[in-house]
Design a protein around this motif. Structure first.
Motif, short mmCIF file in Angstrom:
data_model
loop_
_atom_site.label_atom_id
_atom_site.label_comp_id
_atom_site.label_asym_id
_atom_site.label_seq_id
_atom_site.Cartn_x
_atom_site.Cartn_y
_atom_site.Cartn_z
N UNK A 64 0.82 -1.21 0.00
CA UNK A 64 0.00 0.00 0.00
C UNK A 64 0.85 1.26 0.00
N UNK A 65 1.90 1.28 0.83
CA UNK A 65 2.72 2.51 0.88
C UNK A 65 3.48 2.71 -0.42
N UNK A 66 3.78 1.62 -1.12
CA UNK A 66 4.43 1.76 -2.43
C UNK A 66 3.50 2.48 -3.39
N UNK A 67 2.22 2.09 -3.40
CA UNK A 67 1.28 2.74 -4.29
C UNK A 67 0.97 4.16 -3.84
N UNK A 68 0.91 4.40 -2.53
CA UNK A 68 0.69 5.76 -2.05
C UNK A 68 1.84 6.68 -2.46
N UNK A 69 3.06 6.16 -2.35
CA UNK A 69 4.22 6.97 -2.75
C UNK A 69 4.16 7.30 -4.24
N UNK A 70 3.71 6.35 -5.03
CA UNK A 70 3.62 6.59 -6.47
C UNK A 70 2.47 7.54 -6.81
N UNK A 71 1.40 7.51 -6.02
CA UNK A 71 0.33 8.50 -6.21
C UNK A 71 0.90 9.90 -5.93
N UNK A 72 1.72 9.99 -4.89
CA UNK A 72 2.39 11.26 -4.61
C UNK A 72 3.25 11.71 -5.77
N UNK A 73 3.93 10.76 -6.40
CA UNK A 73 4.76 11.09 -7.56
C UNK A 73 3.91 11.61 -8.72
N UNK A 74 2.74 11.00 -8.92
CA UNK A 74 1.86 11.45 -10.00
C UNK A 74 1.33 12.85 -9.71
N UNK A 75 1.01 13.14 -8.45
CA UNK A 75 0.57 14.49 -8.08
C UNK A 75 1.69 15.50 -8.35
N UNK A 76 2.91 15.11 -8.01
CA UNK A 76 4.05 15.98 -8.29
C UNK A 76 4.24 16.17 -9.79
N UNK A 77 3.99 15.13 -10.56
CA UNK A 77 4.12 15.23 -12.02
C UNK A 77 3.11 16.23 -12.59
N UNK A 78 1.89 16.19 -12.09
CA UNK A 78 0.88 17.16 -12.52
C UNK A 78 1.33 18.57 -12.16
N UNK A 79 1.84 18.72 -10.93
CA UNK A 79 2.30 20.04 -10.48
C UNK A 79 3.43 20.56 -11.35
N UNK A 80 4.36 19.71 -11.70
CA UNK A 80 5.48 20.13 -12.56
C UNK A 80 4.98 20.55 -13.93
N UNK A 81 3.96 19.84 -14.41
CA UNK A 81 3.39 20.20 -15.71
C UNK A 81 2.82 21.61 -15.66
N UNK A 82 2.19 21.95 -14.54
CA UNK A 82 1.63 23.30 -14.38
C UNK A 82 2.74 24.34 -14.38
N UNK A 83 3.78 24.08 -13.62
CA UNK A 83 4.88 25.04 -13.49
C UNK A 83 5.61 25.24 -14.81
#
Length: 250
Positions: free
Chosen positions: A95-114
């Motif tokens: 579960x924590x592996x998938x949660x960490x990767x969800x965090x990575x995807x959120x960061x990816x969206x944020x980087x796309x915005x920036x």
């Protein structure tokens, strides 16, 4: 909701260790949910400053991922858990592996915005992306609730909800393809929006993974390659067996 015997050990300390790990997973999940919500908000509003905040805060999720993983390793080495306890530890690690990767995807969206999308998403696409973000956030909230209560029914509802996210992703993809065909000059920006939508679709997939781990935790069966219909049927059978067992013991 299923009742697991994770608090009936001779060692009170072992009980506390298991409950602490569960609590840490939920804490990590709360941080991930916050990051995802802020990333979607930054995307739909073209808010580069908010997106930067999401990127900077990703380290908090990574730190919890490492800490929980290390604690699970210590539990396995010290306690040598078996049966439900071992399934819990394994479910937590996955579960924590998938949660960490969800965090990575959120960061990816944020980087796309920036880097590419600040202020460039039109109103129609913004509404569609915002709706997709709501669907994905509901999935994450639901699966964290299912994990907290070891609730297979809620976990199965999350698996079903992923179909809505996939359908929304397909609709956004078709919409963006039309924009690119009509105006080739929009292709670079449109592709970036498409990548952001893809990141959110992957978050839905990660939530489905966690829901499947909950099924494994409760019933001891891996349903990753099983249809949702067959999994729900198996869950109903397990519930019937538990009711029959309870009646016989009375």
């Amino acid at each position: 909701m299923e009742r697991l015997n994770i608090s009936d050990h001779i060692s009170r300390q072992f009980n506390e260790e298991l409950e602490n790990v569960r609590g840490q997973v939920l804490k990590m999940g709360g941080l991930v949910e916050e990051q995802m919500a802020l990333a979607v908000q930054a995307l739909v509003n073209g808010d580069a400053e908010l997106a930067e905040r999401v990127i900077l805060n990703d380290y908090r999720i990574n730190a919890l991922d490492v800490a929980i993983d290390e604690e699970c390793t210590r539990i396995v080495a010290r306690r040598q858990p078996a049966a439900t306890d071992l399934r819990l530890v394994m479910a937590v690690i996955k579960t924590i592996t998938d949660l960490e990767r969800i965090g990575d995807e959120a960061k990816r969206v944020a980087r796309m915005v920036v880097e590419h999308l600040s202020g460039s998403v039109n109103d129609e696409v913004r509404q569609e992306m915002e709706h997709m973000g709501v669907l994905v956030r509901e999935m994450l909230r639901g699966v964290l609730d299912a994990f907290a209560r070891t609730d297979v029914d809620t976990a199965m509802a999350v698996v079903r909800a992923d179909r809505k996210v996939d359908a929304k992703y397909g609709a956004i993809t078709r919409q963006l393809m039309t924009y690119m065909a009509e105006d080739p000059r929009s292709i670079p920006m449109t592709l970036n929006i498409l990548w952001a939508a893809r990141a959110m679709e992957r978050i839905g997939d990660r939530c489905q993974n966690i829901a499947e781990y909950i099924f494994y935790l409760v019933h001891g069966r891996d349903i990753r390659h099983t249809s949702i219909e067959d999994a729900e049927l198996e869950h109903a059978r397990e519930q019937a067996r538990e009711r029959e067992s309870g009646q016989e013991s009375e």
